[in-house]
Design an enzyme around this catalytic site. Sequence first.
Site, PDB file in Angstrom:
ATOM      1  N   THR A 238     -20.744  28.416  31.149  1.00 55.98           N
ATOM      2  CA  THR A 238     -21.951  27.569  31.197  1.00 55.98           C
ATOM      3  C   THR A 238     -21.761  26.485  32.259  1.00 55.98           C
ATOM      4  O   THR A 238     -22.472  25.489  32.254  1.00 55.98           O
ATOM      5  CB  THR A 238     -22.221  26.881  29.833  1.00 55.98           C
ATOM      6  N   ARG A 240     -20.641  26.769  36.301  1.00 57.20           N
ATOM      7  CA  ARG A 240     -21.308  27.210  37.526  1.00 57.20           C
ATOM      8  C   ARG A 240     -20.926  28.668  37.771  1.00 57.20           C
ATOM      9  O   ARG A 240     -19.746  29.040  37.626  1.00 57.20           O
ATOM     10  CB  ARG A 240     -20.868  26.365  38.727  1.00 57.20           C
ATOM     11  N   GLU A 269     -27.518  33.047  41.612  1.00 60.03           N
ATOM     12  CA  GLU A 269     -28.666  32.716  40.770  1.00 60.03           C
ATOM     13  C   GLU A 269     -29.897  32.689  41.655  1.00 60.03           C
ATOM     14  O   GLU A 269     -29.813  32.158  42.761  1.00 60.03           O
ATOM     15  CB  GLU A 269     -28.490  31.326  40.124  1.00 60.03           C
ATOM     16  N   HIS A 288     -29.587  29.924  33.068  1.00 62.04           N
ATOM     17  CA  HIS A 288     -29.193  28.526  33.336  1.00 62.04           C
ATOM     18  C   HIS A 288     -30.046  27.539  32.518  1.00 62.04           C
ATOM     19  O   HIS A 288     -30.771  26.710  33.073  1.00 62.04           O
ATOM     20  CB  HIS A 288     -29.290  28.219  34.838  1.00 62.04           C
TER      21      HIS A 288
HETATM   22  C1  DGY Z   1     -26.330  20.391  35.283  1.00 62.33           C
HETATM   23  O1  DGY Z   1     -26.896  19.347  34.898  1.00 62.33           O
HETATM   24  O2  DGY Z   1     -25.427  20.386  36.109  1.00 62.33           O
HETATM   25  C2  DGY Z   1     -26.808  21.642  34.674  1.00 62.33           C
HETATM   26  O3  DGY Z   1     -26.182  22.747  35.165  1.00 62.33           O
HETATM   27  C3  DGY Z   1     -28.304  21.745  34.801  1.00 62.33           C
HETATM   28  O4  DGY Z   1     -28.824  21.755  33.577  1.00 62.33           O
END
Ligand code: DGY
Length: 327
Positions: A238, A240, A269, A288
Amino acid sequence: MTNKKVLLTRRFPEIATQMLKQAGFLVTTRDTEEPMLQDELVAQSKNHDAVLCTLSDKINTDYIWQNAHLDVISQFAVGYDNIDIYEANKQGIPVGYTPDVLTDATADVAFGLMVATSRKMFYLHKSIIAGNWTYFKPNSNLGIELKNKTLGVLGLGRIGTEMAKRCRGAYKMNVIYHNRNRNAEAEKQLDAEYVSFDELLRKSDVLSLHCALNDDTKGLFDHSAFKKMKPTAIFINTSRGLVHNEADLIEALREGEVWGAGLDVTNPEPMKPDNPLLQMENVCVVPHIGSATVETRDEMAKLAAQNIIGFYNKQGMAHIVNPEILK
Ligand code: DGY
């Protein structure tokens, strides 16, 4: 009142515009969430004093060179790998960001992906749509349990810690982690053990990524990393998408080097609809959505607007990436 001009690079939650207008700024906003073309982004920014931007806006070296006049850049996200911070520093531009407010929402997505992947939920949902729910099968559709398993966290910061708390609370999972710096507080709170990166790969039953994208982490999860993981392990990303090599992940899943994967971020993405990961039984992918709750996005918008307001009214930016340049 100020006559400073702020460019919002796309439609953000309304509260950001309201706050900026109330504070007297001249706000340019757009009625679409689609990113601007790069030329347009560069050109429009030239007529503004401040920019409120997000992940897919390329605030790269060229952009900053061409917009060195900007007083402040305010990022609507906790990650800021789309911004060339080195160049912003050179030009003396402070960069704001929005940490903390999205911690729970993002940890929820990591935890949800872990549970959904362990029980093949997305695949089985699709199998019903395909008409394949026929009768009760004692030996089919089997997932794996999470109770008492080992959670490995890469990047035990705010979000990693919340993920670990959820895993301990729900499944009494044992927590191991690898960071650039040790997190003494989390070690105490979660009984978390600091391990080398290699140990993290070898010992984790679930390996969840919560690190920033930088030169050290880019492509870190490649063929050789997946090969070291348990064949029963679940990989969760979750953070990158560029932290993992997607072709290597697909191969590792096909070869049974890892058992499953839950992804909120992909590489590239957006993910293409024909990506083989979307057909795999032990894979769950979402687009995302880590911070995507009404409450969290409003809080991010408030912080992003407040960073601009605070910069100009001299109260200071509550969350700044490069505070050293203001000294
Ligand atoms: C962030 O804030 O970096 C998230 O990936 C976007 O929600």
